[in-house]
Design an enzyme around this catalytic site. Structure first.
Site, PDB file in Angstrom:
ATOM      1  N   ASN A 134      72.654 -49.648 -27.021  1.00  0.00           N
ATOM      2  CA  ASN A 134      73.655 -48.697 -27.631  1.00  0.00           C
ATOM      3  C   ASN A 134      74.447 -48.270 -26.498  1.00  0.00           C
ATOM      4  O   ASN A 134      75.135 -48.956 -25.699  1.00  0.00           O
ATOM      5  CB  ASN A 134      73.313 -47.754 -28.505  1.00  0.00           C
ATOM      6  CG  ASN A 134      74.425 -47.552 -29.542  1.00  0.00           C
ATOM      7  OD1 ASN A 134      75.562 -47.397 -29.159  1.00  0.00           O
ATOM      8  ND2 ASN A 134      74.058 -47.405 -31.099  1.00  0.00           N
ATOM      9  N   GLU A 144      84.062 -43.489 -34.132  1.00  0.00           N
ATOM     10  CA  GLU A 144      83.054 -44.139 -32.859  1.00  0.00           C
ATOM     11  C   GLU A 144      84.181 -44.192 -31.658  1.00  0.00           C
ATOM     12  O   GLU A 144      85.244 -44.059 -31.781  1.00  0.00           O
ATOM     13  CB  GLU A 144      82.529 -45.530 -33.218  1.00  0.00           C
ATOM     14  CG  GLU A 144      80.842 -45.326 -33.374  1.00  0.00           C
ATOM     15  CD  GLU A 144      79.952 -45.011 -31.889  1.00  0.00           C
ATOM     16  OE1 GLU A 144      80.857 -44.968 -30.798  1.00  0.00           O
ATOM     17  OE2 GLU A 144      78.984 -45.335 -31.827  1.00  0.00           O
ATOM     18  N   ASN A 180      78.924 -53.480 -28.625  1.00  0.00           N
ATOM     19  CA  ASN A 180      79.001 -52.114 -29.115  1.00  0.00           C
ATOM     20  C   ASN A 180      79.550 -50.960 -28.319  1.00  0.00           C
ATOM     21  O   ASN A 180      80.294 -50.280 -28.740  1.00  0.00           O
ATOM     22  CB  ASN A 180      77.456 -51.779 -29.382  1.00  0.00           C
ATOM     23  CG  ASN A 180      77.368 -50.328 -30.095  1.00  0.00           C
ATOM     24  OD1 ASN A 180      77.316 -49.296 -29.486  1.00  0.00           O
ATOM     25  ND2 ASN A 180      76.878 -50.566 -31.347  1.00  0.00           N
ATOM     26  N   ASP A 187      72.805 -42.346 -29.550  1.00  0.00           N
ATOM     27  CA  ASP A 187      74.047 -43.294 -29.811  1.00  0.00           C
ATOM     28  C   ASP A 187      74.579 -43.227 -28.279  1.00  0.00           C
ATOM     29  O   ASP A 187      74.121 -43.758 -27.553  1.00  0.00           O
ATOM     30  CB  ASP A 187      74.638 -42.974 -30.861  1.00  0.00           C
ATOM     31  CG  ASP A 187      75.557 -43.962 -31.545  1.00  0.00           C
ATOM     32  OD1 ASP A 187      75.999 -44.810 -30.750  1.00  0.00           O
ATOM     33  OD2 ASP A 187      75.792 -44.121 -32.602  1.00  0.00           O
TER      34      ASP A 187
END
Length: 297
Positions: A181, A37, A124, A228
């Site tokens: 997100n 990520e 996040n 995402d």
């Protein structure tokens, strides 16, 4: 590892996507992650930093050598990150439930870890505005289990979006998400795009002069699992990570097309000296492809 290649697969749904193209192949730069990520490219370092969340480490891919090493471990179960205008690294840490900044000497400054005295869930993803404010999402993935953080009871009722101002104050700017997100500003910073992964859609907000948000209409919906991370290119197109690859939307909400990829995609960033290399984290893979478009500055 030896760099392998995957033939680029473009799915074109609108004639306006016809001018978008790039290398014939997507490069696999790294394939030994668990859930990668938060890619962020530093032109000064010629380095791409990437989170490997379940393994609690931050990796560094060296543009000059192609090597990948551990940059920080433990890494606070870091997720999204960005390089600020001073060249410092800002990141969301699910393990420490905070937004941090790494200073030039390597020390870490906590930018935000509470709202109204209550601990954040697990920040996040984030983006910096030119006024120095840092905008971030705060779903609960890092406290839902011990897989990518530390299981804990939330102190805040819900998963929201926040703004951290240069004076250190933290303001909630959106409170009607299930799992906020990825987020990104338009080039003029008058529009903020935010993903709601659980609802599988992308929303558009107008940024008011007092930095509050209005609007919030759904701009696009995923037909391949939850969205995402996302980024904006210099033509205003939105590139959004999804289960089958990257979805590219026109600012009017039209799905222009896709770059199909072999694994579930989590995030992306534009990098390289000309900002025309697209780096993608996709499950255990770190991928790159040079395009004929560039990321917004």
């Amino acid at each position: 590892m030896t760099v392998t290649r995957i033939r680029a697969q473009w799915e074109r749904r609108d004639e306006r996507f016809g001018a978008v193209n790039g290398d014939e192949y997507v490069k696999v730069l790294f394939d030994e992650g668990s859930w990668l990520e938060g890619p962020a490219y530093s032109p000064a370092w010629r380095t791409l930093l990437v989170s490997d969340i379940p393994n609690d480490r931050v990796l560094a891919w060296d543009e000059a050598t192609g090597g990948v090493g551990v940059w920080r471990s433990p890494g606070g179960y870091a997720n999204g990150r960005t390089i600020d205008r001073a060249g410092r690294m800002l990141q969301c840490e699910q393990g420490t439930r905070s937004v941090t900044r790494t200073e030039p000497d390597g020390t870490v400054t906590v930018l935000a870890d509470r709202w109204q005295g209550k601990r954040l869930n697990s920040p996040n993803d984030l983006v910096e505005r030119s006024d120095g404010s840092v905008w971030f999402t705060d779903p609960s993935y890092g406290i839902d289990s011990d897989y990518e953080g530390h299981r804990a009871t939330p102190e805040i009722d819900g998963c929201h979006v926040y703004r951290r101002d240069p004076d250190g104050s933290v303001t909630r700017v959106a409170d009607d998400f299930i799992r906020p997100n990825g987020l990104a500003f338009s080039a003029d910073e008058q529009t903020l795009y935010i993903v709601d992964t659980r609802r599988e859609h992308l929303r558009r907000f107008d940024v008011q002069p007092d930095l509050s948000l209005s609007g919030g209409e759904v701009l696009g919906t995923s037909d391949a699992g939850g969205f995402d991370g996302l980024r904006v290119d210099d033509a205003g197109r939105l590139w959004v990570a999804a289960h089958d690859g990257l979805h590219c939307f026109h600012p009017d909400g039209t799905l222009l097309g896709k770059l199909l990829l072999p694994e579930v995609c989590s995030n992306l960033t534009f990098g390289g000296p000309k900002r025309n290399v697209l780096y993608v984290t996709a499950t255990n893979l770190l991928l790159s492809i040079r395009l004929n478009v560039t990321g917004v500055r």
